[in-house]
Design a protein around this motif. Structure first.
Motif, mmCIF file in Angstrom:
data_model
loop_
_atom_site.group_PDB
_atom_site.id
_atom_site.type_symbol
_atom_site.label_atom_id
_atom_site.label_comp_id
_atom_site.label_asym_id
_atom_site.label_seq_id
_atom_site.Cartn_x
_atom_site.Cartn_y
_atom_site.Cartn_z
ATOM 1 N N ARG A 1 -8.608 7.403 -10.854
ATOM 2 C CA ARG A 1 -8.260 7.329 -9.442
ATOM 3 C C ARG A 1 -8.403 5.906 -8.929
ATOM 4 N NH1 ARG A 1 -6.699 11.772 -10.690
ATOM 5 N NH2 ARG A 1 -7.003 13.693 -9.504
ATOM 6 N N GLU A 2 -7.683 5.619 -7.863
ATOM 7 C CA GLU A 2 -7.802 4.328 -7.186
ATOM 8 C C GLU A 2 -9.209 4.195 -6.600
ATOM 9 O OE1 GLU A 2 -5.513 2.268 -7.478
ATOM 10 O OE2 GLU A 2 -3.589 3.302 -7.554
ATOM 11 N N SER A 3 -9.630 2.965 -6.347
ATOM 12 C CA SER A 3 -10.930 2.753 -5.697
ATOM 13 C C SER A 3 -10.818 3.203 -4.247
ATOM 14 C CB SER A 3 -11.313 1.281 -5.737
ATOM 15 O OG SER A 3 -10.436 0.557 -4.885
ATOM 16 N N ILE A 4 -11.945 3.518 -3.634
ATOM 17 C CA ILE A 4 -11.936 3.965 -2.238
ATOM 18 C C ILE A 4 -11.409 2.849 -1.335
ATOM 19 C CG2 ILE A 4 -14.330 3.362 -1.643
ATOM 20 C CD1 ILE A 4 -12.628 6.658 -0.706
ATOM 21 N N GLU A 5 -11.722 1.589 -1.681
ATOM 22 C CA GLU A 5 -11.263 0.457 -0.847
ATOM 23 C C GLU A 5 -9.739 0.386 -0.802
ATOM 24 O OE1 GLU A 5 -13.449 0.082 -3.429
ATOM 25 O OE2 GLU A 5 -15.247 0.048 -2.173
ATOM 26 N N LYS A 6 -9.111 0.793 -1.884
ATOM 27 C CA LYS A 6 -7.645 0.701 -1.935
ATOM 28 C C LYS A 6 -6.974 1.743 -1.025
ATOM 29 C CE LYS A 6 -3.603 0.169 -4.535
ATOM 30 N NZ LYS A 6 -3.020 0.269 -5.842
ATOM 31 N N VAL A 7 -7.652 2.848 -0.788
ATOM 32 C CA VAL A 7 -6.972 3.957 -0.108
ATOM 33 C C VAL A 7 -7.557 4.318 1.250
ATOM 34 C CG1 VAL A 7 -6.235 4.965 -2.311
ATOM 35 C CG2 VAL A 7 -8.378 5.733 -1.271
ATOM 36 N N LEU A 8 -8.644 3.657 1.640
ATOM 37 C CA LEU A 8 -9.307 4.040 2.888
ATOM 38 C C LEU A 8 -9.779 2.814 3.643
ATOM 39 C CD1 LEU A 8 -11.871 6.864 3.314
ATOM 40 C CD2 LEU A 8 -12.589 4.561 3.911
ATOM 41 N N CYS A 9 -9.545 2.844 4.964
ATOM 42 C CA CYS A 9 -10.133 1.792 5.799
ATOM 43 C C CYS A 9 -10.673 2.445 7.071
ATOM 44 C CB CYS A 9 -9.104 0.713 6.139
ATOM 45 S SG CYS A 9 -7.734 1.331 7.104
ATOM 46 N N TYR A 10 -11.502 1.743 7.773
ATOM 47 C CA TYR A 10 -12.101 2.271 9.002
ATOM 48 C C TYR A 10 -11.472 1.634 10.236
ATOM 49 C CZ TYR A 10 -15.764 4.674 6.355
ATOM 50 O OH TYR A 10 -16.441 5.521 5.513
ATOM 51 N N GLU A 11 -11.297 2.406 11.238
ATOM 52 C CA GLU A 11 -10.915 1.999 12.608
ATOM 53 C C GLU A 11 -9.483 1.524 12.764
ATOM 54 O OE1 GLU A 11 -13.099 3.170 14.312
ATOM 55 O OE2 GLU A 11 -14.960 2.962 13.168
ATOM 56 N N GLN A 12 -8.989 0.633 11.926
ATOM 57 C CA GLN A 12 -7.645 0.087 12.059
ATOM 58 C C GLN A 12 -6.986 0.051 10.693
ATOM 59 O OE1 GLN A 12 -6.055 -1.821 14.968
ATOM 60 N NE2 GLN A 12 -7.399 -0.375 15.996
ATOM 61 N N TRP A 13 -5.652 0.116 10.702
ATOM 62 C CA TRP A 13 -4.891 0.016 9.445
ATOM 63 C C TRP A 13 -5.093 -1.372 8.844
ATOM 64 C CZ3 TRP A 13 -1.923 3.483 6.712
ATOM 65 C CH2 TRP A 13 -1.086 2.950 5.726
ATOM 66 N N ARG A 14 -5.704 -1.445 7.652
ATOM 67 C CA ARG A 14 -5.987 -2.752 7.039
ATOM 68 C C ARG A 14 -5.515 -2.795 5.580
ATOM 69 N NH1 ARG A 14 -9.423 -4.929 10.897
ATOM 70 N NH2 ARG A 14 -10.898 -3.441 11.750
#
Ligand SMILES: Cc1cc2nc3c(=O)[nH]c(=O)nc-3n(C[C@H](O)[C@H](O)[C@H](O)COP(=O)(O)O)c2cc1C
Length: 170
Positions: free
Chosen positions: A156-169
């Motif tokens: 699976r992809e790393s969490i950083e690659k698929v998830l961000c907080y508060e704003q689309w980054r």
């Protein structure tokens, strides 16, 4: 097992033992589907459970000749008779059926069974095999059975690659 342990254990199984699933285990698996959430609690899913060898052979042909399906004790055909579209513009049918099927996959895993999602199939070929009416959408198939061997899921992809907080980054 915790839910996360079950999620980690689940993988797409493409080799099954020639072994029937105990009826009480199947009942538990389908109870997990029955309890799944659905938009407006419509529960417009319908599941056709195929155990018959000859019917499974026909479904193999309808599913792009994915031969491993024949070896599964059961093939579940997830259908929906809903044409409801949510305010967000998404149809509920594939979402609701997918949630219920994943409940099936996880409950099956917890019971020592294995599963495989199957989206590579021709609905127009599945329909006459099972007598599914034209106004019912055939969303996905799922194989269930005792696994022939233990395997790991794909990377699976790393969490950083698929998830961000508060704003689309991304
Ligand atoms: C909607 C959907 C459709 C899929 N269709 C097929 C399929 O037709 N045949 C197949 O062998 N696997 C199918 N898969 C399994 C995926 O290939 C698999 O989930 C993915 O490679 C990740 O591997 P894992 O489930 O073992 O972790 C499907 C999975 C999903 C979620």
């Amino acid at each position: 097992m915790t839910v996360l342990e079950v999620i980690r254990k689940r993988y797409s199984c493409r080799a099954y033992q020639d072994r029937a699933i105990e009826p009480e285990k199947l009942d538990e698996v389908f109870e997990a589907a029955r309890l799944a959430p659905s938009a407006r609690n419509l529960q417009d899913w319908r599941f056709v459970v195929v155990k018959d060898k000859q019917t499974k052979a026909k479904l193999v042909e309808a599913a792009n000749n994915q031969r491993f399906l024949e070896g599964a004790a059961v093939i579940v055909v997830g259908c929906s008779n809903s044409d409801h579209v949510m305010r967000c513009g998404q149809a509920i049918a594939p979402i609701d059926v997918a949630i219920a099927l994943e409940h099936i996959a996880l409950q099956a895993t917890e019971l020592g069974l294995a599963t495989c999602w199957v989206g590579s199939f021709f609905p127009e070929k599945v329909r006459p095999i099972l007598g599914i009416p034209e106004d019912v959408a055939i969303i996905e198939l799922m194989a269930i059975g005792y696994p022939a061997n233990e395997q790991k899921g794909q990377k699976r992809e790393s969490i950083e690659k698929v998830l961000c907080y508060e704003q689309w980054r991304f």
